[in-house]
Scaffold this active site. Structure first.
Site, PDB file in Angstrom:
ATOM      1  N   GLY A 130      17.648   3.671  -5.677  1.00  0.00           N
ATOM      2  CA  GLY A 130      17.188   2.450  -6.317  1.00  0.00           C
ATOM      3  C   GLY A 130      15.844   2.013  -5.763  1.00  0.00           C
ATOM      4  O   GLY A 130      15.332   2.553  -4.771  1.00  0.00           O
ATOM      5  N   GLU A 172      13.010   6.655  -5.547  1.00  0.00           N
ATOM      6  CA  GLU A 172      11.765   6.026  -6.010  1.00  0.00           C
ATOM      7  C   GLU A 172      10.795   5.881  -4.842  1.00  0.00           C
ATOM      8  O   GLU A 172      10.797   4.861  -4.176  1.00  0.00           O
ATOM      9  CB  GLU A 172      12.079   4.679  -6.653  1.00  0.00           C
ATOM     10  CG  GLU A 172      13.032   4.792  -7.836  1.00  0.00           C
ATOM     11  CD  GLU A 172      13.261   3.467  -8.547  1.00  0.00           C
ATOM     12  OE1 GLU A 172      12.404   2.553  -8.445  1.00  0.00           O
ATOM     13  OE2 GLU A 172      14.293   3.340  -9.226  1.00  0.00           O
ATOM     14  N   TYR A 229       9.982   1.761 -18.696  1.00  0.00           N
ATOM     15  CA  TYR A 229       9.813   0.310 -18.664  1.00  0.00           C
ATOM     16  C   TYR A 229       9.002  -0.038 -17.426  1.00  0.00           C
ATOM     17  O   TYR A 229       8.592   0.860 -16.686  1.00  0.00           O
ATOM     18  CB  TYR A 229      11.168  -0.411 -18.676  1.00  0.00           C
ATOM     19  CG  TYR A 229      12.250   0.239 -17.841  1.00  0.00           C
ATOM     20  CD1 TYR A 229      12.230   0.172 -16.451  1.00  0.00           C
ATOM     21  CD2 TYR A 229      13.292   0.940 -18.441  1.00  0.00           C
ATOM     22  CE1 TYR A 229      13.211   0.771 -15.687  1.00  0.00           C
ATOM     23  CE2 TYR A 229      14.283   1.554 -17.673  1.00  0.00           C
ATOM     24  CZ  TYR A 229      14.238   1.461 -16.302  1.00  0.00           C
ATOM     25  OH  TYR A 229      15.210   2.063 -15.539  1.00  0.00           O
TER      26      TYR A 229
END
Length: 404
Positions: A130, A172, A229
């Site tokens: 995450g 990430e 996004y």
């Protein structure tokens, strides 16, 4: 996964005991204006797009009021996969349970996997990492074959304990291709005998990071979820869309090639990804701004600050779809025909987001490009209780378009 990640906050938030329907049901979502600009026209060639991958932000169990969302609120027939977010990683290769009270003591893991009783075809995966996770553990494990074996066995033990079907890696972002390849290849080799799935969530603008060997990833992975996004920050001084499907007619060539869903998907496919392993992301939230002048409320107009945090997600500069539709029933929705997304303005409040029409357009796109399907970040910010429209309105719009 996105700006809506604050695990420590949600772990420590109080849980309100009021009923999901204890607040008055607001009137339906506001009037809509359509701006017909020079749209991107594509021939419709439908492929085998059938996956609806639903990320579930598990800390939503602690959100107040109408924002509270528990595993039993998930409709298992509207998702083909549920990715339970998030677990962490220890540098020795073991999984780290981030919220033992909700995930284990209150049965979060088992309650989600129990949804397979209602839909035996449903797959449930554990998502690790995450946006707030440290990359150090990923790097340490990816660089050490022994730690990869520890992680693989730890994951398999978890699958067997909680009846999960695989692992979703949300790093990430990876620093080096070799390290990421080693991590994924080691996991896949261990998972194959048991038939466990291995998927990833990846950057929508891969040219900006150096950790993706796309052909190798495509050969190893079952699904590649492209996070289409967060294309624009909320601190730029002007309004922007969060997740445009295509570039706008007034944008620069660079923006057309980098800052929209189509550009990201084309990058991954042109780079060597099998389209039938690629999903396009649909955001169930938007990026919000405070306008300098309420009378100047178009795309690209001046903004002085991000919007205030919402009552459920509590994130500066964004609101969940449920917060948008509940709090701004008097706002005006404008649909941009070139970008295939809406924005809403309400006095000095402005937000670029996804609604039923834009979600359906992204499903159409997935079918045209013969993608695996779509994924959602994240389902608990849908209008899941029907306070401002149809219950699970976004998710149902996706499913309805997928079946056409």
């Amino acid at each position: 996964m996105t700006v809506d990640l604050n695990i420590e906050y949600y772990k420590n938030s109080s849980t309100f005991g009021q009923s999901h329907r204890s607040q008055p049901v607001p009137k339906m979502f506001p009037r809509v204006i359509t701006i017909c600009l020079l749209g991107a026209l594509t021939e419709q060639v439908f492929g085998a797009s059938d996956k609806v991958i639903c990320y579930y932000a598990s800390w939503a169990v602690t959100r107040p009021g109408n924002g509270k969302f528990v595993p039993e609120d998930i409709n298992p027939n509207l998702c083909t996969h549920i990715n339970y977010a998030f677990a962490g990683l220890n540098s020795n290769g073991t999984l780290q349970i981030l919220d033992e009270e909700n995930d284990v003591n209150q049965g979060g893991f088992k309650r989600v996997s129990a949804l397979k009783e209602a839909n035996p075809n449903l797959k449930v995966l554990l998502s690790v990492g995450g946006a707030t996770a440290s990359t150090d553990a990923f790097t340490s494990i990816g660089s050490d074959p022994e730690k990869q074996q520890v992680l693989a066995q730890n994951a398999i033990d978890f699958f067997e304990t909680y009846n999960f079907d695989g692992l979703d890696v949300d790093w990430e972002y990876p620093y080096g291709k070799e390290t990421f390849n080693a991590l994924l290849s080691g996991l896949k080799s261990a998972f194959e005998p048991g038939g466990y799935l291995l998927t990833v969530a990846v950057n929508s603008i891969p040219g900006e990071v150096g950790g993706y060997d796309i052909p190798t990833m495509s050969s190893v992975l079952d699904i590649i979820n492209v996070m289409t996004y967060d294309f624009h920050a909320q601190y730029t001084g002007q309004t922007f869309e969060n997740s445009p499907l295509y570039g706008g007619v007034n944008e620069s060539d660079w923006q057309h090639e980098n800052r929209n869903c189509d550009a990201a998907i084309r990058y991954w496919i042109d780079g060597g990804a099998d389209p039938q392993k690629v999903t396009i992301g649909i955001a169930f939230y938007g990026h919000g701004y405070t306008l300098q002048d309420a009378s100047k409320h178009g795309l690209g107009d001046t903004a002085v600050a991000p919007n205030d945090p919402g009552p459920y997600t509590d994130n500066l500069g964004s609101l969940g779809y449920n917060e948008i539709c509940e709090l701004h029933t008097d706002g005006t929705v404008v649909f941009l025909d070139d970008m295939k997304v809406p924005y809403l303005y309400d006095d000095t409040f402005w937000i670029g987001y996804d609604n039923e029409a834009s979600a359906a357009a992204k499903v159409q796109y997935a079918k045209e490009k013969n993608l695996a399907g779509v994924f959602i970040w994240s389902i608990e910010t849908d209008d899941m209780h029907g306070f401002c429209g149809e219950e699970n309105g976004l998710l149902k719009a996706i499913n309805n378009e997928m079946k056409k």
